[in-house]
Design a protein around this motif. Structure first.
Motif, mmCIF file in Angstrom:
data_model
loop_
_atom_site.group_PDB
_atom_site.id
_atom_site.type_symbol
_atom_site.label_atom_id
_atom_site.label_comp_id
_atom_site.label_asym_id
_atom_site.label_seq_id
_atom_site.Cartn_x
_atom_site.Cartn_y
_atom_site.Cartn_z
ATOM 1 N N ARG A 16 7.468 -8.847 21.387
ATOM 2 C CA ARG A 16 6.420 -8.400 20.484
ATOM 3 C C ARG A 16 5.301 -9.395 20.605
ATOM 4 N NH1 ARG A 16 9.109 -5.280 16.104
ATOM 5 N NH2 ARG A 16 11.067 -4.781 17.106
ATOM 6 N N ASP A 27 10.898 4.367 19.333
ATOM 7 C CA ASP A 27 11.285 3.068 18.750
ATOM 8 C C ASP A 27 10.062 2.275 18.307
ATOM 9 O OD1 ASP A 27 12.887 0.996 17.968
ATOM 10 O OD2 ASP A 27 13.568 0.457 19.983
ATOM 11 N N ASP A 28 10.285 1.367 17.373
ATOM 12 C CA ASP A 28 9.254 0.406 16.942
ATOM 13 C C ASP A 28 7.969 1.071 16.498
ATOM 14 O OD1 ASP A 28 11.093 -1.431 17.730
ATOM 15 O OD2 ASP A 28 10.048 -2.033 19.557
ATOM 16 N N ASP A 43 9.190 0.693 12.391
ATOM 17 C CA ASP A 43 9.444 -0.716 12.692
ATOM 18 C C ASP A 43 9.615 -1.558 11.438
ATOM 19 O OD1 ASP A 43 9.575 -2.728 14.881
ATOM 20 O OD2 ASP A 43 8.050 -3.657 13.614
ATOM 21 N N GLU A 68 13.843 0.693 9.908
ATOM 22 C CA GLU A 68 14.521 -0.419 10.587
ATOM 23 C C GLU A 68 14.432 -1.706 9.780
ATOM 24 O OE1 GLU A 68 14.308 -0.667 15.166
ATOM 25 O OE2 GLU A 68 12.265 -0.255 14.523
HETATM 26 CA CA CA Z 1 13.160 -1.153 16.916
#
Ligand code: CA
Ligand code: C2E
Ligand code: CA
Length: 722
Positions: free
Chosen positions: A300, A470-471, A493, A528
């Motif tokens: 990240r 995702d994220d 996220d 998450e």
């Molecule tokens: Ca994730």
């Protein structure tokens, strides 16, 4: 009839002058003793008189000024005005001048000498001139090309390095600081490949514009060719301000670009170093900035400040790459762990996210946050990604048939032409039902050519696997992706979950809108990284259908999971704190503590922006003022707030700030100028700046008795007491 030899034929010479002028070879001029033009060739008059009055009669020095940019005829000349030169009655040779009044800039080169009458009285100048306007423009353009990047118009490497060197040298004398940032785009090569070089160039131009917008008047920007930019920031050493600027740059530059109907998304990170703290001269500062930049390329990606610790990480990365190759080859140390994802209402286990764990025999556990990016950079991700896919499918096949497995797929794997085959092979080898397999894909796959992405999505769907985004919420999220791709699930996220419970934070509103969109598109949503009760309450309240996070469970090994399954109880209890504590991280490292000229070594047990818990000194009274030396010149003034035996809670006078990764740092550091003032040559911060600063008092300090007992003195305290 013979012409008398040597006779100065007046008619003949004026004819010569005329033909010379007409041929455009040059012009002639003459002035009177006061410097007023008495003669100027016709062509020259024509050039000068567009708009202005007649040139003849005007002061030559009023029409022209010396042009310092091009003046090379004499070392002195460009410091002097034309009026000064002429009143000194010196000869002028090829002096570069430019026209001061006419709108269009005119450049001449003039030559002239003072003339005197028979009696020796000065009667003015006689001289010649030539028009060099076009040549100057060409020279200027060549100069610009050699100093500026043709694509973006920003300074190029040569110019910037020169400017940086000059700035640092002169700043040293005035004890000023100067920061340097490397702004690097990640995987820009892929954008180029996907969209073509012309579009890539367009993107770079936009990046340059956004950079200028973010930096504003605070600094100078250069492009180093390729996808790296440098920013010089004079007089900024406040790391709070530098961090904010880096954030803003990342924010602006990572917004999607639309180029010829396609969308491009650029990921970037920033490395920051400051002179004289991290390096005194240009070479040192550039090196420190590059080390910080390399450290910023995490999964990240954000920004990083240089610290001496990072220096060691350079070798460490290389070592990790090597060890990772071994681990892949031998299969030793790599394992898949599984983190439960539960139904938001019933807390019933529905799915498990496969997370890679690497337990290196020598180094211990290495975080995927560290090794996955290295694997991506080196291409090793293809091999471990394939292994992860096969291993997770194989192990999930041993679970009850209604449990799904979610497997992370790196964008690099996704771009690989053989990815669909790899998935098919993993399904076939394990025999798992495709509908039980979910592939977690990040938004970065949308960087690729749309047609390619769509084709892969379609192929994967026809294999029967599920797709999760995702994220979601990091970087360049765009809701438009969701309608274009056949996702079954969106993962919100944890950076969105975190902070959503704080008043005034708009994360909660964003979670709501993502959830309602997902509902409309018939997708599931997973929140998450849920860690606390109030986060759980918030995300369920906003309608998230599934929850993942340590409030329910960390990732567990296959064996632990099989035991849990065997127990027959697949409902999880939320277990954790009611809310997030003020950003407190546990630590275990030695730091210095300065009190009354004494420097003790204490153990730092936890650290937050506002305070710390330390161990090692006995009975320090509440209210005592101390200075924590957090290393690398970071001195934090603090007051003891709580104290019990060998433990103290201290509060900082000035809150710490984020270091761009997970850590905290002080805004300011001990200035090398201060150490210089204490009698040392100027250098970047030494390992122990405090000692360098107080070196001369060390002898004195030793004579004074320490005020506090240290834990290691426990025995001597007993003797004292006896
Ligand atoms: Ca994730
Ligand atoms: P990710 O896909 O976002 O995975 C979730 C990360 O959040 C995991 O970190 C997980 O352990 C962590 N996490 C879960 N619950 C909590 C919580 O309540 N609080 C906090 N603070 N963290 C929580 P992990 O295991 O360190 O993995 C980091 C990243 O590494 C993953 O992020 C993923 O991007 C990557 N990764 C891990 N395994 C694989 C893999 O097999 N293949 C690929 N391509 N990437 C992987
Ligand atoms: Ca994931």
């Amino acid at each position: 009839m013979r012409h008398p030899v040597g006779r100065n034929d007046h008619t003949c010479s004026s004819e010569l002058v005329e033909s010379f002028e007409e041929a455009g070879l040059g012009w002639f001029w003459a002035t009177d003793a006061q410097g007023r033009l008495t003669y100027l060739s016709e062509g020259a008059c024509g050039q000068l008189e567009c708009g202005a009055g007649p040139a003849v009669g005007q002061q030559l020095s009023e029409i022209f000024v010396v042009d310092p940019e091009f003046e090379r005829s004499g070392s002195e000349a460009h410091h002097r005005t034309l009026a000064f030169l002429m009143s000194s009655r010196v000869s002028i040779t090829q002096l570069a001048v430019k026209c001061a009044s006419v709108t269009k800039e005119i450049s001449w080169e003039i030559t002239g000498r003072p003339t005197f009458d028979r009696g020796g009285r000065f009667i003015g100048y006689r001289g010649s001139a030539s028009d060099v306007t076009d040549a100057r423009a060409r020279e200027r353009e060549a100069q610009r090309l050699s100093q500026f990047d043709a694509l973006t118009g920003l300074a190029n490497r040569d110019r910037f390095y020169e400017r940086l060197g000059v700035t640092l040298t002169s700043f040293r004398n005035f004890k000023r600081s100067c920061s340097l940032m490397v702004v690097g785009l990640h995987r820009f090569k892929q954008v180029n490949e996907a969209l073509g070089h012309q579009a890539g160039d367009e993107v770079l131009k936009h990046v340059a514009t956004r950079l200028k917008q973010a930096v504003g008047g605070a600094g100078e920007i250069a492009r180093l060719g390729g996808d790296e930019f440098l920013v010089m920031l004079p007089d900024i050493d406040d790391r709070g301000r530098l961090g904010d600027l880096a954030e803003e740059i990342i924010q602006l530059v990572s917004q999607p670009y639309s180029i010829e109907g396609a969308r491009a998304i650029i990921n970037l990170s920033v490395g920051i170093a400051t002179a004289p703290y991290d390096g005194v001269d240009r070479a040192e500062l550039l090196k420190a900035t590059n080390i910080a930049f390399n450290a910023s390329k995490g999964a990240r990606a954000r920004y990083r400040f240089y610290s001496s610790e990072l220096q060691d990480q350079v070798g460490q990365r290389r070592q990790i790459e090597e060890d990772l190759r071994d681990a892949i080859a031998t299969g030793i140390g790599l394992a898949m762990h599984y983190q439960p994802i539960v139904d938001a209402r019933t807390h019933q286990l529905k799915c498990l996210e496969a997370l890679m764990r690497w337990d290196d025999p020598e180094r211990g556990e290495i975080s995927p946050g560290l090794f996955i990016p290295i694997a991506e950079e080196t291409g090793l991700i293809r091999q471990i990604g394939t292994w992860a896919l096969e291993e997770a499918c194989r192990q999930a096949q041993q679970w009850p048939g209604d449990l799904r497995v979610a497997i992370n797929v790196s964008a690099i794997q996704f771009m690989d032409g053989k990815f669909v085959d790899t998935v098919e092979t993993a399904l076939r080898k394990s025999g798992i039902a495709p509908a039980r397999v979910e592939l977690e894909i990040t938004e970065s796959v949308f960087m690729a050519d749309q047609a390619y992405t769509q084709r892969i999505f379609k192929a994967l769907k026809s294999l029967g696997v599920r797709l999760a985004l995702d994220d979601f919420g990091t970087g360049y999220s765009s809701l438009s992706y969701l309608s274009k791709a056949p996702f079954d699930k969106i993962k919100i996220d944890q950076s969105f979950v975190r902070g959503a419970t704080e008043p005034g934070n708009n994360n909660a509103a964003i979670i709501s809108s993502v959830v309602s969109l997902a509902l409309a598109l018939n997708m599931e949503t997973v929140a998450e990284g849920v860690e606390t009760q109030d986060e759980l309450e918030l995300v369920t309240g906003k309608g998230a259908s599934h929850i993942q996070g340590r409030l329910f469970s960390f990732a567990v090994s296959q064996q632990e999971l099989l035991d849990k399954i065997a127990s027959g109880d697949l409902v999880y209890e939320p277990e954790g704190p009611a809310r997030q504590r003020a950003d407190r991280r546990s630590e275990y490292r030695r730091v210095g503590l300065v009190h009354d000229d004494h420097r003790y070594i204490v153990v730092l047990r936890n650290l937050s922006k506002t305070g710390a818990l330390i161990e090692g000194l006995l009975d320090v009274p509440v209210g005592t003022e101390v200075v924590l030396d957090l290393g690398d010149g970071q001195l934090a003034v603090a007051t003891v707030q709580r104290s019990s035996e060998f433990r103290q809670g201290v509060e900082f006078e000035t809150p710490l700030i984020s270091d761009g990764a997970d850590g905290l740092c002080t805004r300011y550091r001990v200035s090398p100028y201060l150490i210089e003032a204490a009698g040392r040559p100027l250098a970047a911060l030494p390992d122990d700046p405090y000692a360098a600063l107080t070196g001369q008092d060390a002898a004195k300090a030793k004579l004074m008795r320490p005020k506090f007992f240290r834990e290691v003195d426990r025995d001597s305290r007993r003797t004292h007491a006896a």
